[in-house]
Write an enzyme that holds these catalytic residues in place. Structure first.
Site, PDB file in Angstrom:
ATOM      1  N   ASN A 109      22.211   3.771 -32.699  1.00  0.00           N
ATOM      2  CA  ASN A 109      23.548   3.842 -33.517  1.00  0.00           C
ATOM      3  C   ASN A 109      23.316   2.820 -34.719  1.00  0.00           C
ATOM      4  OD1 ASN A 109      25.629   5.578 -33.085  1.00  0.00           O
ATOM      5  ND2 ASN A 109      26.589   4.580 -31.708  1.00  0.00           N
ATOM      6  N   GLU A 130      27.418   6.117 -24.010  1.00  0.00           N
ATOM      7  CA  GLU A 130      26.239   6.617 -23.859  1.00  0.00           C
ATOM      8  C   GLU A 130      25.954   6.925 -22.712  1.00  0.00           C
ATOM      9  OE1 GLU A 130      24.854   2.313 -24.228  1.00  0.00           O
ATOM     10  OE2 GLU A 130      26.549   3.399 -24.941  1.00  0.00           O
ATOM     11  N   ASP A 142      21.942   6.943 -18.354  1.00  0.00           N
ATOM     12  CA  ASP A 142      22.191   5.934 -19.496  1.00  0.00           C
ATOM     13  C   ASP A 142      21.148   6.069 -20.644  1.00  0.00           C
ATOM     14  OD1 ASP A 142      23.931   3.082 -20.549  1.00  0.00           O
ATOM     15  OD2 ASP A 142      21.996   2.970 -21.044  1.00  0.00           O
ATOM     16  N   ASP A 167      26.223  10.098 -32.721  1.00  0.00           N
ATOM     17  CA  ASP A 167      27.074  11.234 -32.092  1.00  0.00           C
ATOM     18  C   ASP A 167      26.033  12.655 -32.054  1.00  0.00           C
ATOM     19  OD1 ASP A 167      29.259   9.561 -32.134  1.00  0.00           O
ATOM     20  OD2 ASP A 167      30.054  10.650 -33.952  1.00  0.00           O
ATOM     21  N   TYR A 181      21.461  23.622 -10.852  1.00  0.00           N
ATOM     22  CA  TYR A 181      22.061  23.019  -9.462  1.00  0.00           C
ATOM     23  C   TYR A 181      23.324  23.106  -9.054  1.00  0.00           C
ATOM     24  CZ  TYR A 181      17.119  20.764 -10.417  1.00  0.00           C
ATOM     25  OH  TYR A 181      16.124  20.269 -10.415  1.00  0.00           O
ATOM     26  N   HIS A 229      26.136   6.117 -37.218  1.00  0.00           N
ATOM     27  CA  HIS A 229      27.089   6.748 -35.950  1.00  0.00           C
ATOM     28  C   HIS A 229      27.038   8.191 -35.916  1.00  0.00           C
ATOM     29  CE1 HIS A 229      28.746   2.998 -34.855  1.00  0.00           C
ATOM     30  NE2 HIS A 229      28.872   2.517 -35.866  1.00  0.00           N
TER      31      HIS A 229
END
Length: 697
Positions: A310, A346, A302, A319, A336, A315
């Site tokens: 934002n 997000e 997160d 983005d 990995y 915005h």
């Protein structure tokens, strides 16, 4: 509809078509790749494709010749073998029609046929060009005709020989129809045969009428077979065009289908797999674990304070931030051999096959460092960090028995919650032995749902003393929870669970109503402070619900104080500021709790006009050292300069009380002042008439 990822993959169409139609001709591959497949890359909804509209006639002829070369090379061996067998079998007609010279014609047939086959096989073994294979087959026809005709013309019965020469037209038909020579080679071969026929016909001792009739017949056969050959070549060319068109359309439809499938499984912003695709992979990972024991990790990521990013930067910048984070994490996860997708907003999710917990921890921490190393500016955060960071929660497969697919995601989500509660920009691995993350928290969540109805939750009150007068001027309401068997649950356990599950909203309203009923409605104490979570402040209608409780209980707002605690949801939202403003209009006092221990304290101190600031007990207890004493004095000076009243927690000795008087502190709280006790300890000893109030349904 344009498909972004189309050009890279559809550019292979032309090369594949060219490969199918003529692997020996690189130009054929390039032409289709450059023209036809580029068209596939540009559009998804178009009319049926006609290659003649985009490729010139010369270019199409090049492709056609490339296909013809491949086909002739493939058909050369079986074609010549069949022709030689038929040619040799015609020896029977020699024995019947020209028996006197049959031995010569049959010998010639075998000699020519064997020579032709040996030559062709040698050429194929050496990888000779297709044109040389055509020359061999054409020479076999010409010499096969000569080798048969001249011995036959020596026969005694000239009339029979003359009529027997009609079979010469078979060689003409072979050149034009049996073998798939190019039109030029066919014409040359059949012309040579026609000339030989005329030469032999001229020297045959036959009438002029015979010669004219059969000469005309030879020319007619030549003309007819040549015309049919020309028409066949044109038809082959049209078949080639139709096949090319069909192949390209099929490839285009296949690519369009693949592109649409990718589109349905791809996040349009970041290009990562979307939730649908990652859920499918999660089922695959889970199935492999259940069947084969292949362990794996699920990691939730997160982006910290992204809503604030934002709101502040816009915005578009938000983005771009997500795209940068997605690209960096994607590069990391490749090392990995894992999968990464965007789980929504997000939040990202990583799935990776791993054998040990240490590997999971290493990857989770590497994710944190990767996002931090991007150094994306985020100056308006309230925690003192000026760049974008991420909180990471990881879970690892443990026991297979009774496990459910959703469980590992729930565990990763709980680990993520702890990472955010622990200050963000950190990674947490789900630990089943940790009460905050284990199944015990789920039991607490279930308990909190019935706590109010079952009378499992209660309030105790700790006095707050005025330093100058020495009187108790307020009390703080503290919530207690017991289990069904009467065992007490520490607030440090159930409060975070209540915040995570949303149970804090109902518990908060119950606490405010209970405070008003037990102490304020009958004036047992002047003021009661209640801890309020920022989650409550962000909830629409919270201030209105408080106003309703005050109205029902007949309590004025100035008898109530709300302590705002710093924690998980301590971001400065406009909703919180608006709610605080509404509460102040009700007369409710706003206190800042545990100042100095959280991330947002200074920012809130600047933005909100607090009535009282509570300094955390840790600063008082550190006064035993010069450095600790200086720190406490600095904090007191900072708060006093803002004009707020000061309350110090954790006062436990007379010396500490004396120190508070020396520092000019307004209020104190701690075990020296009084421990938390039930409401009955503050209620008047004499009987009082309790004013009734309405409870909400």
């Amino acid at each position: 509809m344009a498909i972004v990822s189309r050009p890279k993959e559809s550019s292979c169409v032309g090369a594949e078509v060219g490969k199918e139609f003529g692997a020996q001709n690189p130009l054929s591959q390039g032409l289709v790749s450059e023209r036809a497949s580029s068209r596939l890359a540009d559009t998804a909804d178009v009319e049926p494709y006609d290659p003649r509209q985009e490729l010139g006639a010369a270019e199409l002829r090049i492709l056609y010749r490339a296909e013809a070369l491949a086909k002739r090379r493939k058909d050369a061996r079986p074609g010549l073998w069949i022709a030689v067998v038929i040619y040799v079998l015609f020896s029977v007609s020699d024995l019947l029609l020209i028996p006197d010279v049959a031995a010569y014609t049959i010998t010639a047939r075998f000699a020519v046929g064997l020579t032709a086959l040996l030559t062709l096989e040698a050429q194929l073994r050496r990888g000779a060009a297709t044109e040389w294979l055509d020359v061999t087959c054409a020479a076999a026809i010409i010499f096969g005709y000569i080798g048969w005709l001249f011995p036959a013309s020596l026969g005694a019965n000239k009339e029979t020989v003359a009529y027997y020469m009609v079979f010469g037209t078979i060689f003409m038909m072979s050149a034009n129809l049996f073998f798939t020579f190019s039109f030029k080679v066919s014409i040359i071969t059949s012309t040579i045969i026609l000339c030989i026929l005329y030469v032999v016909n001229y020297f045959l001792p036959a009438s002029l009428t015979y010669k004219m009739v059969f000469g005309t017949f030879y020319v007619s056969c030549f003309t007819f077979t040549s015309y049919v050959n020309w028409k066949l070549n044109e038809e082959r060319y049209n078949v080639f065009l139709n096949a090319l068109e069909a192949k390209i359309q099929h490839k285009e439809a296949t690519e369009r289908g693949k592109a649409l499938l990718r589109l349905s499984r791809t996040d349009p912003l970041t290009g990562l797999e979307n939730r649908r695709a990652i859920d499918e992979k999660l089922r695959d990972y889970w199935s492999d674990w259940q069947r084969l024991g292949s362990k794996f990790a699920a990691i939730l990521i997160d982006v910290d304070f992204f809503k604030k990013f934002n709101d502040c930067y816009g915005h578009q910048e938000g983005d771009r931030c997500l795209i940068h984070v997605a690209n960096a994490l994607s590069d990391l996860i490749k090392n990995y051999n894992g999968s990464i997708g965007r789980y929504g907003g997000e939040e990202f999710i990583v799935l990776a096959r791993m054998d040990k917990k240490d590997q999971v921890t290493e990857l989770a921490e590497a994710i944190c460092r990767t996002v931090e190393n991007l150094a994306i500016t985020h100056e308006l955060r309230r925690d003192g960090v000026s760049i974008v960071t991420a909180s990471v929660g990881a879970a690892f497969t443990r026991t297979q028995a009774g496990a459910k697919l959703e469980k590992i995601i729930h565990e990763a989500d709980r680990a993520l919650y702890l990472a955010k509660a622990g200050g963000r920009n950190c990674a947490r691995l789900f630990d089943p032995t940790d009460p905050q993350s284990s199944d015990e928290s789920e039991n607490l969540a279930a308990l909190l749902k019935i706590a109010i109805g079952q009378g499992l939750v209660s309030l105790v009150y700790q006095p707050i003393q005025d330093v100058v007068s020495g009187r108790v001027e307020a009390v703080e309401a503290l919530m207690r929870l017991k289990m069904l068997d009467g065992t007490l649950v520490p607030p440090s356990l159930f409060i975070p669970v209540a915040e995570r599950t949303g149970a804090i909203l109902e518990l908060g309203r119950w606490a405010i109503r209970t405070v008003c009923a037990e102490l304020l409605a009958d004036d047992h104490v002047p003021l009661v402070s209640v801890n309020v979570s920022p989650i409550q402040l962000k909830t629409p209608g919270f201030a209105a619900s408080v106003a309703t409780i005050l109205g029902e209980t007949g309590v004025t707002g100035n008898r109530l104080a709300f302590e705002i605690t710093e924690g998980l949801e301590m971001e400065m939202h406009s909703d919180i500021l608006r709610c605080i403003s509404d509460l102040k209009l009700l007369g409710i006092k706003i206190w800042l709790d545990d100042f100095g221990t959280g991330f947002a304290g200074l920012s809130w101190l600047r933005l909100i006009d607090f009535d009282t600031v509570k300094i955390d007990r840790s600063f008082l207890h550190d006064c035993g050292t010069p450095k600790g004493m200086a720190m406490l004095q600095d904090i007191i000076a900072l708060v006093r300069n803002r004009g707020h009243q000061i309350l110090v927690e954790g006062v436990e000795t007379d010396e500490q009380i004396a120190l508070m008087r020396e520092f000019g502190i307004d209020k104190i709280q701690g075990f020296r002042v009084g421990r938390p006790v039930p409401a009955a300890n503050f209620q008047a000893k004499r009987g009082v008439h309790k004013r009734p109030f309405l409870r909400s349904a």
